[in-house]
Design a protein around this motif. Structure first.
Motif, PDB file in Angstrom:
ATOM      1  N   UNK A   1       0.847  -1.496  -0.053  1.00 44.85           N
ATOM      2  CA  UNK A   1      -0.031  -0.086   0.092  1.00 44.85           C
ATOM      3  C   UNK A   1       0.915   1.367  -0.057  1.00 44.85           C
ATOM      4  N   UNK A   2       1.964   1.235  -0.630  1.00 45.77           N
ATOM      5  CA  UNK A   2       2.846   2.241  -0.549  1.00 45.77           C
ATOM      6  C   UNK A   2       3.134   2.780  -2.066  1.00 45.77           C
ATOM      7  N   UNK A   3       2.598   1.825  -3.039  1.00 50.26           N
ATOM      8  CA  UNK A   3       2.820   2.232  -4.425  1.00 50.26           C
ATOM      9  C   UNK A   3       4.288   1.679  -4.853  1.00 50.26           C
ATOM     10  N   UNK A   4       4.800   0.897  -4.081  1.00 52.07           N
ATOM     11  CA  UNK A   4       6.265   0.328  -4.535  1.00 52.07           C
ATOM     12  C   UNK A   4       5.988  -0.749  -5.621  1.00 52.07           C
ATOM     13  N   UNK A   5       4.927  -1.453  -5.378  1.00 49.05           N
ATOM     14  CA  UNK A   5       4.856  -2.595  -6.537  1.00 49.05           C
ATOM     15  C   UNK A   5       4.819  -1.994  -7.923  1.00 49.05           C
ATOM     16  N   UNK A   6       3.784  -0.891  -8.026  1.00 51.15           N
ATOM     17  CA  UNK A   6       3.669  -0.102  -9.278  1.00 51.15           C
ATOM     18  C   UNK A   6       5.001   0.504  -9.505  1.00 51.15           C
ATOM     19  N   UNK A   7       5.830   0.890  -8.605  1.00 51.71           N
ATOM     20  CA  UNK A   7       7.133   1.684  -9.150  1.00 51.71           C
ATOM     21  C   UNK A   7       8.087   0.549  -9.503  1.00 51.71           C
ATOM     22  N   UNK A   8       7.899  -0.803  -9.043  1.00 53.61           N
ATOM     23  CA  UNK A   8       8.929  -1.844  -9.445  1.00 53.61           C
ATOM     24  C   UNK A   8       8.504  -2.074 -10.900  1.00 53.61           C
ATOM     25  N   UNK A   9       7.364  -2.445 -11.020  1.00 53.24           N
ATOM     26  CA  UNK A   9       6.636  -2.931 -12.335  1.00 53.24           C
ATOM     27  C   UNK A   9       6.823  -1.947 -13.609  1.00 53.24           C
ATOM     28  N   UNK A  10       6.923  -0.791 -13.208  1.00 56.21           N
ATOM     29  CA  UNK A  10       7.163   0.392 -14.375  1.00 56.21           C
ATOM     30  C   UNK A  10       8.665   0.605 -14.717  1.00 56.21           C
ATOM     31  N   UNK A  11       9.316  -0.096 -13.853  1.00 59.85           N
ATOM     32  CA  UNK A  11      10.880  -0.344 -14.359  1.00 59.85           C
ATOM     33  C   UNK A  11      11.120  -1.721 -14.890  1.00 59.85           C
ATOM     34  N   UNK A  12      10.316  -2.647 -14.252  1.00 60.01           N
ATOM     35  CA  UNK A  12      10.678  -4.002 -14.806  1.00 60.01           C
ATOM     36  C   UNK A  12       9.810  -4.276 -16.421  1.00 60.01           C
ATOM     37  N   UNK A  13       8.920  -3.760 -16.744  1.00 58.82           N
ATOM     38  CA  UNK A  13       8.279  -4.179 -18.066  1.00 58.82           C
ATOM     39  C   UNK A  13       8.899  -3.179 -19.158  1.00 58.82           C
ATOM     40  N   UNK A  14       9.407  -2.055 -19.082  1.00 60.29           N
ATOM     41  CA  UNK A  14      10.372  -1.592 -20.114  1.00 60.29           C
ATOM     42  C   UNK A  14      11.597  -2.287 -20.149  1.00 60.29           C
ATOM     43  N   UNK A  15      12.213  -2.898 -19.018  1.00 60.50           N
ATOM     44  CA  UNK A  15      13.588  -3.383 -19.127  1.00 60.50           C
ATOM     45  C   UNK A  15      13.433  -4.755 -19.785  1.00 60.50           C
ATOM     46  N   UNK A  16      12.222  -5.354 -19.292  1.00 60.95           N
ATOM     47  CA  UNK A  16      11.919  -6.762 -20.091  1.00 60.95           C
ATOM     48  C   UNK A  16      11.811  -6.646 -21.780  1.00 60.95           C
TER      49      UNK A  16
END
Length: 219
Positions: free
Chosen positions: A131-146
């Motif tokens: 509930x801190x938005x960290x999951x979204x933050x991580x995924x917004x890095x991971x998807x472009x990286x992939x």
């Protein structure tokens, strides 16, 4: 040394010393019930050795921790109170290891079967950082990286339908539901569907191009 950084997170390679962090996060009931389709039971002593091989064989495996300046955001779980006291700073090695445990957010990995460039996403995220938005933050890095660095054609995942928060995160970064395995998981006294979600490279690039055009048009 860290492989990548986002606004609040740091991602590095998983190493053998991460076993305690893995086991601690896997021992959280809420994490285990949302990340496994099997029996929800406490991990045994051999769990790390079993999963370490899985991590080693992954195309990408990252240990995720929060940056030092955001460590205060961590929510202490009820069963943690008093169980992990801070050692004196004079005992530098113990203090470093304690800080490392406190800042551990979770693990992320991509496993890729041969030929089709379809990366299966796995994510283990401690409830201390929900509930801190960290999951979204991580995924917004991971998807472009992939897509941009690893050259993947698809990103795929499976999630229990009751894990509404996770599904919302995946939808935010472009994943769409592709289908369901009906009544595939027994959870909390009832049968739940497993939701199949994915994003294709052409969908990612189309969304990225739209974002670029919209950003340019506002200048």
């Amino acid at each position: 040394m860290f492989f990548a950084r986002t606004a609040r997170l740091q991602i590095r390679a998983v190493d053998t010393s991460d076993g305690p962090a893995w086991l601690r996060i896997r021992s959280e009931y809420a994490v285990l019930s949302s990340s496994t389709f099997g029996y929800v039971v406490p991990p045994g002593p051999s769990t790390w050795e079993h999963n370490k091989k899985w991590l080693e064989d992954a195309l990408f495996a990252g240990f995720v921790e929060v940056k030092e300046e955001f460590a205060h955001l961590r929510r202490v779980l009820p069963d943690e109170e008093g169980n992990d006291p801070e050692p004196p700073k004079e005992e530098s090695e113990k203090h470093i290891q304690w800080e490392r445990r406190q800042r551990a957010v979770g693990f992320v990995l991509l496993t890729v079967p041969p030929k089709n460039r379809d990366a299966q996403l796995g994510l283990l995220f401690s409830t201390s950082w929900h509930n801190l938005g960290l999951g979204t933050e991580l995924m917004r890095w991971l998807v472009p990286y992939a897509f941009e660095q690893l050259g993947m054609h698809r990103l795929s995942l499976e999630v229990v339908e009751s894990n509404v928060a996770a599904r919302r995160v995946y939808q935010k970064v472009g994943f769409a539901e592709e289908g369901r395995k009906k009544g595939a998981v027994w959870q909390d006294g009832g049968w739940k569907d497993i939701v199949l979600m994915a994003i294709l490279e052409e969908e990612y690039w189309a969304g990225r191009n739209r974002h670029t055009v919209n950003a340019t048009s506002t200048i």
